[in-house]
Design a protein around this motif. Structure first.
Motif, short mmCIF file in Angstrom:
data_model
loop_
_atom_site.label_atom_id
_atom_site.label_comp_id
_atom_site.label_asym_id
_atom_site.label_seq_id
_atom_site.Cartn_x
_atom_site.Cartn_y
_atom_site.Cartn_z
N THR A 1 1.43 -1.15 0.22
CA THR A 1 0.17 0.08 0.08
C THR A 1 1.24 0.79 -0.02
O THR A 1 1.94 1.40 0.63
CB THR A 1 -1.31 -0.19 1.31
N HIS A 2 0.38 2.78 -0.81
CA HIS A 2 1.11 3.71 -0.74
C HIS A 2 0.63 4.42 1.22
O HIS A 2 1.59 5.41 1.06
CB HIS A 2 0.64 5.09 -2.02
N ALA A 3 -0.43 3.58 0.91
CA ALA A 3 -0.81 4.74 2.47
C ALA A 3 -2.40 3.98 2.92
O ALA A 3 -2.28 3.34 2.89
CB ALA A 3 -1.81 6.09 2.32
N ILE A 4 -2.16 3.83 4.45
CA ILE A 4 -3.25 3.23 5.84
C ILE A 4 -3.52 4.50 6.32
O ILE A 4 -3.58 5.38 6.42
CB ILE A 4 -2.02 2.55 6.61
N ALA A 5 -5.56 4.09 6.37
CA ALA A 5 -6.05 5.01 6.54
C ALA A 5 -6.53 4.51 8.21
O ALA A 5 -7.33 3.38 7.40
CB ALA A 5 -7.29 5.26 5.46
N ILE A 6 -6.46 4.68 8.70
CA ILE A 6 -6.91 4.23 10.05
C ILE A 6 -8.79 4.70 10.77
O ILE A 6 -8.33 5.84 10.70
CB ILE A 6 -6.34 4.33 11.85
N MET A 7 -9.38 3.81 10.43
CA MET A 7 -10.94 4.69 10.10
C MET A 7 -11.67 4.36 11.66
O MET A 7 -12.61 4.44 12.23
CB MET A 7 -11.68 3.91 9.48
N THR A 8 -11.51 2.70 12.12
CA THR A 8 -11.94 2.64 14.01
C THR A 8 -10.79 2.60 14.50
O THR A 8 -9.93 1.80 14.15
CB THR A 8 -12.70 1.33 13.78
N GLU A 9 -10.97 2.49 16.17
CA GLU A 9 -10.05 2.32 16.73
C GLU A 9 -10.45 0.79 17.67
O GLU A 9 -9.49 1.34 19.05
CB GLU A 9 -10.63 3.44 18.09
N TRP A 10 -9.64 0.04 16.29
CA TRP A 10 -10.04 -1.35 17.32
C TRP A 10 -8.44 -1.62 18.06
O TRP A 10 -7.58 -1.21 17.60
CB TRP A 10 -9.92 -2.26 16.55
N ASP A 11 -8.93 -1.69 19.13
CA ASP A 11 -7.09 -1.94 20.28
C ASP A 11 -6.35 -2.56 19.01
O ASP A 11 -5.03 -2.23 20.20
CB ASP A 11 -7.68 -2.56 21.45
N GLU A 12 -6.44 -4.28 18.90
CA GLU A 12 -5.73 -4.47 18.14
C GLU A 12 -5.29 -3.94 17.02
O GLU A 12 -3.16 -4.32 16.64
CB GLU A 12 -6.38 -5.69 17.35
N PHE A 13 -5.31 -2.90 17.05
CA PHE A 13 -4.65 -2.09 15.48
C PHE A 13 -3.40 -1.52 16.72
O PHE A 13 -2.58 -1.25 15.64
CB PHE A 13 -5.09 -0.65 14.77
N LYS A 14 -3.19 -1.07 17.94
CA LYS A 14 -1.93 -0.50 18.44
C LYS A 14 -0.65 -1.52 18.78
O LYS A 14 0.17 -1.36 18.83
CB LYS A 14 -2.62 0.07 20.15
N SER A 15 -0.89 -2.84 18.79
CA SER A 15 0.07 -3.91 18.96
C SER A 15 0.32 -4.41 18.21
O SER A 15 1.23 -5.00 18.08
CB SER A 15 -1.01 -4.53 19.78
N TYR A 16 -0.45 -3.89 16.06
CA TYR A 16 0.54 -4.57 15.22
C TYR A 16 2.32 -4.23 15.31
O TYR A 16 2.78 -3.40 15.84
CB TYR A 16 -0.42 -4.28 14.07
N ASP A 17 2.94 -5.15 14.36
CA ASP A 17 4.17 -4.76 13.78
C ASP A 17 4.00 -4.48 13.37
O ASP A 17 4.00 -4.47 12.04
CB ASP A 17 4.84 -5.97 13.97
N TRP A 18 4.13 -2.86 13.65
CA TRP A 18 4.16 -1.35 13.31
C TRP A 18 5.86 -1.48 11.61
O TRP A 18 5.15 -1.03 10.43
CB TRP A 18 4.37 -0.23 13.34
N GLN A 19 7.14 -1.72 12.26
CA GLN A 19 8.09 -1.93 11.82
C GLN A 19 7.84 -2.95 10.22
O GLN A 19 7.68 -2.61 8.79
CB GLN A 19 8.92 -2.62 12.36
N LYS A 20 6.81 -4.00 11.37
CA LYS A 20 7.09 -4.81 9.53
C LYS A 20 6.23 -4.44 8.77
O LYS A 20 6.04 -4.43 7.31
CB LYS A 20 5.89 -6.25 10.40
N ILE A 21 5.04 -3.74 9.07
CA ILE A 21 4.06 -3.17 8.27
C ILE A 21 4.97 -2.34 7.17
O ILE A 21 4.87 -2.26 6.28
CB ILE A 21 2.96 -2.61 9.27
N TYR A 22 5.60 -1.16 7.96
CA TYR A 22 6.40 -0.65 6.82
C TYR A 22 7.25 -1.32 6.23
O TYR A 22 7.50 -0.44 5.31
CB TYR A 22 7.35 0.02 8.21
#
Ligand code: NAD
Ligand code: UPG
Length: 459
Positions: A405-426
């Motif tokens: 993806t070029h960009a991510i839009a966070i639309m819902t405040e689900w708790d699990e989003f906070k604990s994702y591996d954001w380095q891996k996503i990057y």
């Protein structure tokens, strides 16, 4: 009147949880929830509790405890009405999509059908409780139908609006700030108060006249939504002035007259209630020719639409003024966390806007079904179902949705989003990698450190 049997018409987000809690707290009362939708009733009766039609934390346990004992789900509406001394009307009251008041007034056809059904079937006296959110003075119409069609049966009408919020329905029902009962007959009011009294302290059971009760529900939602539009309006100003909306919200919320709740700036409020109920309030005010009152409340909706629109506009302008052919990852489709409800979710409108700009949108939500997402998008009628299916993909795995993806839009405040591996996503995204956090749930510094171009609301 002593209540042994309750019937609730409408097995939805309100009827289901509310009656489950009433049944749990009143084991001697038989509660039957009826609905015209056989699939919904079958889902409520499913052995597999993960298939209940409404997802709410704690609800499955209560259904497991009461179902088949004193809580029943059925399509036999007439039987349910006939047997009960008290009947709740908890059907949907959506905004009208046709005729007079289209796009503004509440559509009361389902409520009227219920009233006629009760009038046709009832052979003994009944207390009829408005649980649905209704325009002020609806009880008059229900009364008129019941009294004109119902032979010599005696009906008492009560207004008992529901204040639960989705995602916390069970908690809200078990510990309500207040229960509101509006009515004319003291006997009927006390019959209902006794049912709530089995778990709600009496000083929190408020008795009013019917009209105050009906109007209080619309007013409560209007005030709550107004707070969100107010902080969202300030969030835009923050983005131009280096003020931080979270800091502003904290600072004003510590004033005890303002209070700290409901001051989270966001992508805009969604859900089945706020917009519908404010539009209804505006419509009612206009029908009494109270233009200044109507205009005042309408502004809450105008600002909310603006907030959703400016979020997608900002995405497009930040992505070098074009999202054509770009893959955008969308985290969350529900209108808030801890629910599978998507009605009026900002995600639907933002996706539609991005698809108009020829983006490809890849969605992940932990609780919303794929078919529901397409139904929501198709309902807007912006393009063909085939086009929607080609442009929007739905994924069971967030990392798969966010790949390339070029960009991510966070639309819902689900708790699990906070604990994702954001380095891996990057690492799996195209660069520069953008995050548009519509819920302000991630830490800007951390995201910048990984390398993301991060923007949120009101900062
Ligand atoms: N969703 C919420 O959080 C919430 C909270 C407070 C109040 N309310 C109000 O409660 C009411 C119900 O909302 P909901 O979210 O539960 O709606 P919903 O759409 O989830 O459920 C309504 C149910 O009523 C059934 N129904 C419609 N007409 C019927 C009829 N004639 N006979 C039998 N069944 C019929 C439908 O099939 C549906 O299952 C609305 O007025 C809403 O504004 C909703
Ligand atoms: O500070 C906040 C609080 C909420 N929201 C959004 O506002 C919407 C509505 O949230 P919430 O009110 O928590 O959920 P609902 O289930 O829509 O509940 C509202 O609508 C119900 C239906 O009438 C009422 O019973 C409840 O009291 C009332 O809170 C959601 O999109 C939230 O994300 C914000 O953006 N910022």
């Amino acid at each position: 009147m002593k209540i042994n049997k309750i019937c609730c018409i409408g097995a939805g987000y309100v009827g289901g949880p509310t009656m489950a809690v009433i049944a749990k707290m009143n084991p001697n009362i038989q509660v039957t929830i009826v609905d015209i939708n056989p699939e919904r009733i079958a889902a409520w009766n499913d052995e597999d509790l993960s298939k209940l039609p409404v997802y709410e934390p704690g609800l499955a346990d209560i259904v497991a405890e009461t179902r088949g004992k004193n809580l029943f789900f059925s399509t036999e509406i007439d039987k349910g009405i006939d047997e009960a001394e008290m009947i709740f009307i908890s059907v949907n009251t959506p905004t009208k999509t046709y005729g007079k008041g289209k796009g503004m007034a509440a559509d009361l056809k389902y409520v009227e059908l219920c009233a006629r059904n009760i009038a046709d079937v009832a052979k003994s006296d009944k207390i009829v409780v408005e649980k649905s959110t209704l325009p002020v003075r609806t009880a008059q119409a229900i009364k008129s139908i019941l009294h004109n069609v119902g032979g010599d049966v005696n009906f008492q009408i009560l207004s008992n609006p529901e204040f639960l919020a989705e995602g916390t329905a069970v908690e809200d029902l078990l510990k309500p700030d207040r229960v509101l009962i509006g009515g004319e007959s003291e006997g009927a009011i006390e019959s209902l108060a006794k049912i709530y009294g089995s778990w709600v302290p009496d000083n929190q059971i408020l008795r009013t006249n019917v009209w105050s009760s009906e109007l209080s529900k619309l007013t409560a939602n209007a005030f709550l939504a107004q707070r969100i539009s107010s902080i969202n309006a300030i969030s835009e100003l923050c983005e131009h002035t280096e003020a931080d909306v979270t800091e502003v919200a904290r600072a004003i919320g510590m004033d005890s007259r303002i209070g700290p709740k409901f001051l989270n700036a966001s992508i805009g409020f969604g859900g089945s209630c706020f917009q519908k109920d404010i539009l209804n309030l505006v419509y009612i005010a206009r029908s009494y020719n109270l233009q200044a009152v109507a205009d005042y409340w309408e502004q809450v909706i105008i600002l909310n639409d603006h907030q959703k629109r400016r979020f997608s506009d900002k995405m497009i302008s930040t992505l070098y003024n074009t999202v054509s052919g770009k893959k955008i990852g969308m985290l969350g489709w529900a209108f808030k966390k801890d629910t599978n409800d998507t009605r009026e979710s900002a995600a639907i409108y933002v996706t539609d806007h991005l698809l108009n700009e020829q983006a490809e949108v890849a969605v992940y939500d932990p609780k919303v079904r794929k078919s529901q997402m397409y139904t929501d998008l198709n309902y807007l009628n912006t393009r063909s179902e085939e086009e929607n299916e080609a442009l929007m993909t739905v994924h069971n795995d967030p990392y798969e949705a966010l790949k390339d993806t070029h960009a991510i839009a966070i639309m819902t405040e689900w708790d699990e989003f906070k604990s994702y591996d954001w380095q891996k996503i990057y690492d799996i995204m195209k660069k520069p990698a953008f995050i548009f956090d519509g819920r302000n749930i991630l830490d800007k510094k951390e995201m910048n450190k990984i390398g993301f171009e991060y923007s949120s609301i009101g900062k």
